[in-house]
Design an enzyme around this catalytic site. Structure first.
Site, PDB file in Angstrom:
ATOM      1  N   CYS A  82       0.845  -1.198   0.000  1.00 21.52           N
ATOM      2  CA  CYS A  82       0.000   0.000   0.000  1.00 21.52           C
ATOM      3  C   CYS A  82       0.882   1.251   0.000  1.00 21.52           C
ATOM      4  CB  CYS A  82      -0.885  -0.008   1.241  1.00 21.52           C
ATOM      5  SG  CYS A  82      -2.115   1.291   1.235  1.00 21.52           S
ATOM      6  N   ASN A 140      -9.372   3.667   4.003  1.00 18.44           N
ATOM      7  CA  ASN A 140      -8.869   5.039   3.801  1.00 18.44           C
ATOM      8  C   ASN A 140      -8.325   5.271   2.389  1.00 18.44           C
ATOM      9  OD1 ASN A 140      -6.602   3.462   4.075  1.00 18.44           O
ATOM     10  ND2 ASN A 140      -5.674   4.654   5.719  1.00 18.44           N
ATOM     11  N   HIS A 141      -8.533   4.310   1.490  1.00 17.72           N
ATOM     12  CA  HIS A 141      -8.010   4.474   0.130  1.00 17.72           C
ATOM     13  C   HIS A 141      -8.820   5.504  -0.671  1.00 17.72           C
ATOM     14  CE1 HIS A 141      -5.881   0.306   0.228  1.00 17.72           C
ATOM     15  NE2 HIS A 141      -5.367   1.189   1.053  1.00 17.72           N
ATOM     16  N   ALA A 143      -8.673   8.160  -4.596  1.00 15.84           N
ATOM     17  CA  ALA A 143      -7.971   8.868  -5.677  1.00 15.84           C
ATOM     18  C   ALA A 143      -8.460  10.301  -5.585  1.00 15.84           C
ATOM     19  CB  ALA A 143      -8.312   8.259  -7.035  1.00 15.84           C
ATOM     20  N   GLU A 144      -7.540  11.260  -5.562  1.00 18.26           N
ATOM     21  CA  GLU A 144      -7.940  12.655  -5.339  1.00 18.26           C
ATOM     22  C   GLU A 144      -7.281  13.589  -6.347  1.00 18.26           C
ATOM     23  OE1 GLU A 144      -8.778  14.315  -1.244  1.00 18.26           O
ATOM     24  OE2 GLU A 144      -6.859  15.304  -1.664  1.00 18.26           O
ATOM     25  N   HIS A 299       2.701   8.851   7.262  1.00 15.54           N
ATOM     26  CA  HIS A 299       2.113   8.582   5.927  1.00 15.54           C
ATOM     27  C   HIS A 299       0.804   9.309   5.723  1.00 15.54           C
ATOM     28  CE1 HIS A 299      -0.704   6.048   7.964  1.00 15.54           C
ATOM     29  NE2 HIS A 299      -1.087   5.385   6.906  1.00 15.54           N
ATOM     30  N   ALA A 301      -2.626  11.668   8.076  1.00  9.88           N
ATOM     31  CA  ALA A 301      -3.078  12.337   9.293  1.00  9.88           C
ATOM     32  C   ALA A 301      -3.251  11.357  10.446  1.00  9.88           C
ATOM     33  CB  ALA A 301      -4.387  13.071   9.018  1.00  9.88           C
ATOM     34  N   GLY A 302      -3.646  10.137  10.161  1.00  6.78           N
ATOM     35  CA  GLY A 302      -3.910   9.169  11.220  1.00  6.78           C
ATOM     36  C   GLY A 302      -5.304   9.370  11.798  1.00  6.78           C
TER      37      GLY A 302
END
Length: 383
Positions: A82, A140-141, A143-144, A299, A301-302
């Site tokens: 990932c 949490n995946h 595409a932005e 990686h 914000a958590g």
DNA sequence: ATGTGC
């Protein structure tokens, strides 16, 4: 120290534990306990919690671990490979048609093209999971499509070939069912146990792991291609980094197994650290030699709230419709309502604090901040 | 996280 025997690694002193987070970055106690528990595993040398540290299933997320003589597949977890890929889109930000794209963009289900041919072009062999190649996945995946909010380091920004008035595309996805199958096969035999580095099982796992890492990277590339086909723009890959992996790495003490679980690499060039869908993402350049941070960075914000808590709290306060827009006026495609609530911006920690912690620790320089234009999660009501 | 588990 020059005559370390093969038994030495598993019986030597306890690992060091370091959490890189300011007092303003609240870290859940359970995440710290998980980090300390991992640090006590045989052969563990360093356990590093990054400012997005949060509890995971057994092992914490937002952490990096180095070990000697033994590696632990369950620390990598099921989504082997990932990571985040960033594309420079050949379209001016002012030409964005976010509302129109949100209405019709569809990256759902099996790609209609030749998946095995696409993999071959990426130099990756088929896995049997090609029906999922080019799909975003859940959790949490995303595409932005993004625009440049501000450039903080003009030289670093230009060095990447970027322009402030052009769109970008950030893809966060992994190896879908492939990594999950690899971890399951490992757990069936070894549970949470590690693998001695010179064992056949370790070599077999690492071969499959490395394939999943490459397949996940190709998956992000195909997600990007499908999104770009949808909006009708060309693009160039700027960077692609993996945040769930285990890799051998030589340091002053010899070869170490570097496990990253939700931890971006600090030794592979620039990375993007995204916030929630309602926050900025940070394009950063790593600084320093990486030895104090296990060559790793936060990686993202958590999570601040569990998925269950986020669903309950957000449903009380907001309609699903209102969550399809953000304070940035960006559009959100997420037709699964549970996921829409689970991934709402308040469920995540403030990304500016996470990145500030990295800056203050001397680990990164901010190159630019990126604002969301369109966040694609899923068109499907299920998953 | 998961071509998802009871």
């Amino acid at each position: 120290m020059s005559t370390a025997g093969t038994q030495a690694p598993l019986t030597s002193p306890p690992a060091t534990v370091r959490i890189i987070a300011s007092p303003q970055s609240w870290v859940e106690g359970e995440a710290v306990r998980q980090l300390e528990a991992v640090a006590r595993l045989p052969g563990m040398r360093h356990a590093v919690g990054l400012p997005d540290l949060h509890p995971g299933k057994g092992a914490p997320v937002g952490a990096a671990f180095t070990s000697e003589g033994i590696l632990y597949p369950y620390l990598v977890g099921s989504d082997i490979g990932c990571g985040m890929g960033l594309w420079d889109v050949g379209m001016l930000a002012r030409k964005a048609k976010a509302e129109r794209w949100a209405a019709k963009l569809d990256v759902e289900g099996t790609w209609s093209g030749d998946a095995e041919g696409f993999l071959a072009e990426e130099g990756v062999k088929a896995s049997g999971f090609e029906a999922a190649l080019g799909t975003v996945g859940g959790g949490n995946h995303f595409a932005e499509v993004q625009r440049v909010d501000a450039v903080h380091d003009a030289e670093g920004f230009a060095a990447l070939g970027l322009a402030a008035d052009r769109l970008l595309l950030l893809v966060h996805s992994g190896s879908r069912g492939l990594g999950e199958a690899i971890l399951r096969a490992h757990v069936d035999r070894h549970a949470a146990g590690g693998l001695l580095e010179d064992s056949d099982d370790a070599r077999a796992y690492l071969t499959r792991h490395d394939h999943a890492v490459a397949w996940a990277r190709a998956n992000r590339a195909l997600v990007a291609r499908r999104v770009l086909d949808g909006i009708g723009a060309p693009a160039r890959r700027v960077l692609d980094v993996c945040h769930n992996s285990v890799t051998p790495r030589r340091d002053a003490g010899g070869t170490r197994w570097l496990h990253r679980k939700g931890a971006a690499p600090s030794d592979e060039g620039p990375v993007v650290i995204p916030g929630s869908r309602g926050a900025l993402s940070y394009l950063v350049v790593p600084l320093g030699d990486g030895t104090g941070s296990a060559y790793s960075l936060a990686h993202g914000a958590g999570r601040k709230w569990t998925r269950t808590a986020a669903r309950e709290r957000m449903k009380e306060r907001f309609t699903a419709e209102s969550l399809t827009r953000t304070p940035f006026k960006s559009h959100v495609v997420c037709e699964n309502k549970d996921l829409l609530f689970e991934e709402a911006p308040p469920a995540y920690k403030p990304i500016d604090r996470v990145v500030t912690d990295l800056v203050e620790a001397g680990l990164v320089r901010v190159v630019a901040t990126l604002a969301p234009v369109l966040t694609y999660k899923t068109r499907s009501r299920e998953e």
